[in-house]
Design a protein around this motif. Structure first.
Motif, PDB file in Angstrom:
ATOM      1  N   UNK A  28       0.841  -1.201   0.000  1.00 16.03           N
ATOM      2  CA  UNK A  28       0.000   0.000   0.000  1.00 16.03           C
ATOM      3  C   UNK A  28       0.877   1.252   0.000  1.00 16.03           C
ATOM      4  N   UNK A  29       1.912   1.244   0.834  1.00 12.94           N
ATOM      5  CA  UNK A  29       2.856   2.371   0.882  1.00 12.94           C
ATOM      6  C   UNK A  29       4.243   1.854   1.222  1.00 12.94           C
ATOM      7  N   UNK A  35       6.507   3.436   9.176  1.00 12.49           N
ATOM      8  CA  UNK A  35       6.338   2.044   8.762  1.00 12.49           C
ATOM      9  C   UNK A  35       5.944   2.037   7.286  1.00 12.49           C
ATOM     10  N   UNK A  36       6.152   0.890   6.647  1.00 13.50           N
ATOM     11  CA  UNK A  36       5.496   0.644   5.367  1.00 13.50           C
ATOM     12  C   UNK A  36       4.109   0.089   5.682  1.00 13.50           C
ATOM     13  N   UNK A  37       3.170   0.281   4.762  1.00  9.61           N
ATOM     14  CA  UNK A  37       1.818  -0.257   4.948  1.00  9.61           C
ATOM     15  C   UNK A  37       1.578  -1.352   3.911  1.00  9.61           C
ATOM     16  N   UNK A  38       1.205  -2.528   4.385  1.00  9.79           N
ATOM     17  CA  UNK A  38       0.945  -3.669   3.512  1.00  9.79           C
ATOM     18  C   UNK A  38      -0.507  -4.111   3.691  1.00  9.79           C
ATOM     19  N   UNK A  39      -1.006  -4.831   2.705  1.00  8.90           N
ATOM     20  CA  UNK A  39      -2.373  -5.329   2.811  1.00  8.90           C
ATOM     21  C   UNK A  39      -2.378  -6.842   2.613  1.00  8.90           C
ATOM     22  N   UNK A  40      -2.539  -7.547   3.720  1.00 10.99           N
ATOM     23  CA  UNK A  40      -2.635  -9.010   3.667  1.00 10.99           C
ATOM     24  C   UNK A  40      -4.018  -9.441   4.161  1.00 10.99           C
ATOM     25  N   UNK A  41      -5.013  -8.602   3.834  1.00 11.74           N
ATOM     26  CA  UNK A  41      -6.338  -8.813   4.415  1.00 11.74           C
ATOM     27  C   UNK A  41      -7.221  -9.752   3.604  1.00 11.74           C
TER      28      UNK A  41
END
Lengths: 342, 342
Positions: A28-29, A35-41
């Motif tokens: 995501x970022x 932090x970096x933003x990840x999407x593991x949703x």
């Protein structure tokens, strides 16, 4: 040559991470915040995380390892750990400790290698930390990946009668290292010394620019195989087999004549007067995948292009043994690379 | 004292990670495989990742930093980065490079501190890498956390007229460091030297055992506040304010008389003959949270127990300035800690 202090920490990070591509929609970022933003949703996704610390003078020697290759390898060895869970690497963070003898150009080369590995494997560089070090180069990479829920493979699932398989061939990276060490020794008093590696390219490539076996994971999926245990071969086949036996509470038989060895490895072992099987079993840094599958998948194993059968899992009471060409059973011992030599 | 080589890498890891608790249900599997397995598959969750590299001789000095405190701090500074995104830290990986002068007992102490931090903050230690180093202690920690989708806060969201707030007080950790450095200098030729830190406990605690401001995040949620930008103060307030201004493309006014400073910090600055505001603005290692909220939340800010208003965001053309007690405007410059001193 540009001294790093002319850019400073944020200048260096900005310079190195300029135009970083984002390859995967789970990013995501990336770089540039706390932090970096990840999407593991996604519902059926498990998140995988692994980390490796590489230290100059312990894990690598810059007298013969090009920085670009080092960067590539530092990233790839982390990807290998994610594939070893039957997962796909997606993001890495890269922390560097950099001593005064390195310039901006040096670190650019290192980063070029890391970026190339990311590009090749579709991984995003999303963060890190950069600092001066007192001595030597320090590389700490953490990799995040994803696996399908229920399909990630641990070391602990091997069962009696399972088949034991390994991809590629073993011992070549170790021979490459021996070769580089020897040439370093031979050339150290002669500034004009040019090592001749003709006919030994494969050994050097395996040592200096290893690949992670994404193709093995792809073939396992293609053949609809169901590995019960898996890990990557980084410290040597012997050591890894013992990990699987220990974590799964099983024994095994590995057949000496089934251990895959490249002819360059064999030639080099002969030249060095080394025992070939010992080198292949304990050399390490192969980054091949060692895995077990149920006996019912025997036929599928026979069709695999990327891996082969090398043995079978037994009851724990039988121990872990190598079966030699003349049918002797020798207990397998971990003699591979050790982080803390006595 | 036990030499690390008597245990070896796997023995040491096994010893250190024995009976590691699992605190959070997002940890599916911890230490002991190629990767840890995490579950961030809930619909409204974003995954956060941050990493910090701490090097002996650069970031810490073991002549006065107890290993237990060092472990605690190394973990907490990562948690702080996750809180700074308005997230919650959940897992860490810990990589260590360990030189020959460290024994198993030393590393146990370090780990005790890391485990205590994990316990205090409800974080799981799920993996890492352990290796010998040529010189000095190397600590690389990566933290994974979670945030609510749409509620994670970046550095880039500050807007003209927003209010600028900071938690706790500033400059104490820096004063603690100066104090420890001075006592080290004074005591270096006298083996019986006993430093007297009476009345300066707060400064030492802020330097040696900082906490991450989980309580600030909790209060922000409680008051239903909506920070537009946030980051933690690690390199000094000046440096962090400039990051927010740069990333958000805004300017700001910070009021000198609003900068929170503890009386021990003030006394120590006087004793050292240092400019107090300079120390508070540039000292670093405060691990407080700096954030902006919309002007409409002015009343809520006034009710906050953990943070206070220190300034306001302006149009970018006005630049970032400190407004002194006599109403002079001084451009803010980053003079804080730098990883690559010239």
């Amino acid at each position: 040559m540009t001294e790093i202090s002319t850019l400073g920490e944020f200048g260096l990070i900005g310079h190195l991470t300029k135009n970083l591509p984002i390859n995967h929609d789970s990013t995501v970022m990336g770089v540039g915040d706390d932090c970096a933003i990840l999407d593991y949703s996604k519902k059926d996704v498990e998140t995988l995380i692994t980390t490796d610390l590489l230290l100059e003078g312990i894990h690598f020697d810059l007298t013969y390892v090009p920085l670009r290759h080092l960067g590539y390898k530092a990233a790839v060895v982390n990807f290998s750990d994610v594939y070893a869970m039957n997962g796909q690497p997606r993001q890495i963070t890269v922390s560097l400790g950099i001593s005064k003898r390195f310039t901006v150009e040096h670190i650019e080369e290192l980063y070029d290698g890391i970026r190339l590995a990311c590009e090749q494997y579709g991984v995003d560089l999303v963060g890190g930390d950069t600092s001066a070090s007192v001595t030597g180069l320090i590389i700490s990479i953490t990799c995040v990946g994803e696996g399908e829920k229920g399909k990630t493979v641990r070391r602990s699932g091997a069962r009696d009668t399972d088949l034991l398989c390994v991809s590629g061939d073993l011992g070549a990276a170790y021979m490459g290292l021996q070769l580089l060490e020897r040439e370093k020794e031979v050339g150290k008093d002669d500034p004009n010394f040019q090592p001749d590696f003709a006919g030994k390219e494969y050994l050097l490539e395996r040592q200096l620019k290893p690949e992670a076996r994404r193709d093995v994971i792809a073939e396992i999926a293609e053949l609809d195989m169901h590995p019960t245990a898996m890990m990557d071969v980084s410290d040597g086949l012997s050591s890894e087999i013992l990990h699987i036996c220990h974590n799964s509470n099983v024994g095994c038989r590995v057949y000496e004549d089934r251990i895959p060895i490249d002819y360059q490895t064999a030639l080099q072992a002969e030249e060095f007067g080394m025992n070939l099987v010992t080198a292949a079993m304990n050399g390490g840094e192969d980054y091949e995948l060692l895995f077990t599958v149920p006996l019912t998948e025997h036929e599928k194993v026979q069709h695999m292009k990327t891996a082969r059968l090398i043995g079978r899992i037994t009851k724990p009471s039988l121990g872990a043994c190598l079966v030699t060409r003349d049918d002797a059973e020798i207990p397998i011992q971990a003699q591979g690379w050790t982080a803390f030599p006595k």
